[in-house]
Design a protein around this motif. Structure first.
Motif, mmCIF file in Angstrom:
data_model
loop_
_atom_site.group_PDB
_atom_site.id
_atom_site.type_symbol
_atom_site.label_atom_id
_atom_site.label_comp_id
_atom_site.label_asym_id
_atom_site.label_seq_id
_atom_site.Cartn_x
_atom_site.Cartn_y
_atom_site.Cartn_z
ATOM 1 N N ASP A 129 0.768 -1.114 0.051
ATOM 2 C CA ASP A 129 -0.039 0.017 0.017
ATOM 3 C C ASP A 129 0.683 1.237 0.034
ATOM 4 O O ASP A 129 1.751 1.469 0.863
ATOM 5 C CB ASP A 129 -0.867 -0.088 1.402
ATOM 6 N N VAL A 130 0.687 2.074 -1.033
ATOM 7 C CA VAL A 130 1.568 3.218 -1.176
ATOM 8 C C VAL A 130 0.962 4.368 -0.315
ATOM 9 O O VAL A 130 -0.333 4.802 -0.757
ATOM 10 C CB VAL A 130 1.898 3.829 -2.511
ATOM 11 N N SER A 163 0.723 1.591 -13.764
ATOM 12 C CA SER A 163 -0.036 1.318 -12.784
ATOM 13 C C SER A 163 0.342 1.276 -11.362
ATOM 14 O O SER A 163 1.561 0.871 -11.145
ATOM 15 C CB SER A 163 -1.134 0.266 -13.003
ATOM 16 N N ASP A 164 -0.551 1.654 -10.307
ATOM 17 C CA ASP A 164 0.273 1.718 -8.952
ATOM 18 C C ASP A 164 0.402 0.391 -8.637
ATOM 19 O O ASP A 164 1.583 0.010 -7.815
ATOM 20 C CB ASP A 164 -0.807 2.343 -7.985
ATOM 21 N N MET A 202 9.025 4.410 -9.319
ATOM 22 C CA MET A 202 8.156 5.419 -10.154
ATOM 23 C C MET A 202 8.867 6.152 -10.983
ATOM 24 O O MET A 202 8.591 6.969 -11.982
ATOM 25 C CB MET A 202 7.485 6.565 -9.296
ATOM 26 N N GLN A 227 3.997 -0.486 -10.145
ATOM 27 C CA GLN A 227 4.997 0.155 -9.505
ATOM 28 C C GLN A 227 5.404 -0.402 -8.161
ATOM 29 O O GLN A 227 6.502 -0.383 -7.675
ATOM 30 C CB GLN A 227 4.654 1.729 -9.190
ATOM 31 N N ARG A 228 4.372 -0.803 -7.609
ATOM 32 C CA ARG A 228 4.679 -1.415 -6.041
ATOM 33 C C ARG A 228 5.485 -2.705 -6.407
ATOM 34 O O ARG A 228 6.242 -2.988 -5.502
ATOM 35 C CB ARG A 228 3.327 -1.676 -5.350
ATOM 36 N N GLN A 276 6.061 3.278 2.027
ATOM 37 C CA GLN A 276 5.595 2.097 1.464
ATOM 38 C C GLN A 276 5.419 1.170 2.566
ATOM 39 O O GLN A 276 6.171 0.963 3.366
ATOM 40 C CB GLN A 276 6.160 1.683 0.335
ATOM 41 N N ARG A 310 -4.946 -3.880 -13.596
ATOM 42 C CA ARG A 310 -3.971 -3.037 -14.123
ATOM 43 C C ARG A 310 -4.460 -2.626 -15.736
ATOM 44 O O ARG A 310 -3.586 -2.450 -16.473
ATOM 45 C CB ARG A 310 -2.631 -3.480 -14.092
ATOM 46 N N SER A 356 9.017 6.920 -5.221
ATOM 47 C CA SER A 356 9.586 5.620 -5.057
ATOM 48 C C SER A 356 10.467 5.041 -6.158
ATOM 49 O O SER A 356 10.494 5.689 -7.486
ATOM 50 C CB SER A 356 8.293 4.318 -5.365
ATOM 51 N N LEU A 373 -0.345 8.132 0.337
ATOM 52 C CA LEU A 373 -0.425 9.289 -0.506
ATOM 53 C C LEU A 373 0.114 10.528 -0.133
ATOM 54 O O LEU A 373 0.363 11.559 -0.875
ATOM 55 C CB LEU A 373 -1.877 9.580 -0.797
#
Length: 462
Positions: free
Chosen positions: A98-99, A162-163, A150, A166-167, A110, A332, A147, A101
């Motif tokens: 979970d990133v 997509s998040d 990113m 990226q995670r 993170q 995604r 991150s 915000l």
């Protein structure tokens, strides 16, 4: 001790969680990034050296206390910690992390869930931004740290903005610097082998072999010979000594795909490789030491197989130390335009075709399609379109494109899934209402006991 504290204590004693925490502590010793592990009560159960250096000097004696005490010198929990949502995520297996915000006062950017053997979030792995000087105890800044994942839309040959991708890039970077075993989970066609190759190519073993083994396509006897090798005369046709794939991959990485399809006998031998770091060729007497990182993959959930005694529990604990979930394409969709353009360029070069363009209308149709075969299905679809297009036609340049028939069946498949979820929920509710008495539960559901037992097996309810 209240009920909540007792439950949290039980979670911390879960053997799968304990193995994962122990492995992460080994990883943390060689990482320059600041990492820490926290339980559901914000207690720090582990932090590595760089994280310790970020704590306040006067709090060194409580460095394994509450995270807000150690990193922000607060006496009370922070007003808002987005990472706390990790403990209540509706599907922790799919999110992987979970990133936040907003920048947290402690520098956390993170968080990754650490799951128990039952799939519950027992602890949380926290990644912190590099710290310069003392930690800030003032209001949190509104700017989120960038991150590492990113920085671009790809990592190796993996593509995604997509998040969730990226995670995953961030997690790949974390595990790549180690030799720990990695279990890659995901549906067919999501790119598990590509993830494994990216881990290898991002690791210190990049210059060594990367060996792929499809465990599901080989019978047990042949699989054992292929992996461990054999000596001359070990069986009919063994006319000479043969090195196994583990020896061929020495110093590098071996990728065991579809490991869920292997037999218990083979799983026991693989467990010995993990525990002892050595193999024994078929028919041989002397073990051979090897230095190989094992990355495995499966498109099936191993937890029900472990409960059904179809997959060794101790092997699962070894393999699932660092589980990595590859998201399906439907989760995604914002990556589909990137993938379409990439596959168009790749296929056009391979088939000596002019690079095609895709109209916005067609791209929208492709983005909205179901793609049950995930990235592999999309790739094959684009290649088929490039190959079958006339030389003077820019393929996919009009909206008359025919989408896969699977898209038309999407509503029916979703309906079936919904019915399954509702049925499972009703069974669990009936069992809960009858304190687990299956005879009473069957009467409550107005079905026979035999039907109930069949449904329990179907839904993997123990």
């Amino acid at each position: 001790m209240n009920e909540s504290s007792s439950r949290d204590a039980c979670l911390q004693q879960d053997p799968v969680l304990m193995v994962r925490i122990e492995t992460i502590s080994q990883l943390g010793a060689v990482l320059s990034d600041r990492i820490a592990i926290m339980d559901r009560q914000f207690n720090i159960t582990y932090m590595n050296g760089p994280a310790e250096s970020g704590a306040f000097e006067e709090l060194k004696e409580v460095k394994l206390g509450k995270c807000y005490e150690t990193f922000t010198r607060r006496l009370e929990p922070c007003e808002s910690c987005p990472a706390v949502r990790m403990f209540d995520h509706r599907d922790p297996r799919s999110g992987c992390c979970d990133v936040t915000l907003e920048r947290a006062a402690c520098g956390l950017y993170q968080a990754f869930p650490l799951l128990t053997g039952q799939g519950q979030v027992g602890s949380m792995l926290a990644l912190f931004e590099p710290r310069s000087g003392k930690p800030s105890i003032g209001p949190a800044s509104k700017s989120r740290p960038v991150s590492p994942g990113m920085a671009g839309e790809s990592l190796g040959k993996l593509i995604g903005r997509s998040d969730v991708m990226q995670r995953m890039f961030d997690l790949i970077r974390v595990v790549a610097d180690t030799s720990a075993t990695v279990l890659i989970e995901g549906e067919s066609g999501t790119g598990k082998e590509l993830v494994a190759r990216t881990i290898h190519e991002s690791s210190p073993r990049a210059g060594k072999p990367f060996v792929v083994v499809d465990c599901g396509s080989l019978p047990e006897t042949l699989l054992e010979s292929e992996l461990f090798g054999h000596v001359k005369g070990a069986f009919t046709g063994a006319v000479a000594n043969k090195r196994g794939l583990f020896e061929e991959a020495d110093g590098g990485t071996i990728f065991l795909d579809e490991l869920a399809d292997t037999s218990p006998v083979f799983q026991a031998k693989l467990l010995r490789v993990l525990q002892e770091g050595e193999i024994k060729p078929v028919g041989g007497m002397r073990p051979v030491k090897i230095d190989v990182r094992i990355v495995s993959a499966t498109n099936r959930d191993l937890v029900p197989l472990v409960k059904a005694k179809r997959f060794r529990q101790d092997l699962y604990y070894r393999l699932a130390v660092l589980p990595l979930c590859v998201p399906p394409l439907r989760d995604r969709r914002e990556d589909i335009p990137l993938l379409v353009n990439h596959f168009l360029e790749e296929s056009s070069r391979r088939h000596w075709k002019p690079v095609a363009r895709v109209s916005p209308q067609v791209l929208r149709m492709l983005t909205d399609a179901a793609w049950p075969g995930n990235v592999r299905e999309l790739q094959h679809y684009i290649e088929r379109a490039v190959v079958t297009a006339p030389d003077d036609l820019q393929v996919c340049s009009n909206a008359s494109i025919t989408l896969p028939a699977s898209s038309l069946r999407d509503l029916r498949s979703k309906t079936r899934e919904t019915v399954k979820e509702v049925e499972r929920a009703c069974i669990l509710q009936a069992l809960d209402s009858t304190q687990g008495n299956r005879t009473k539960a069957a009467k409550l559901l107005k079905i026979s006991r035999a039907s109930l037992y069949n449904k329990l097996r179907f839904h993997c309810i123990s």
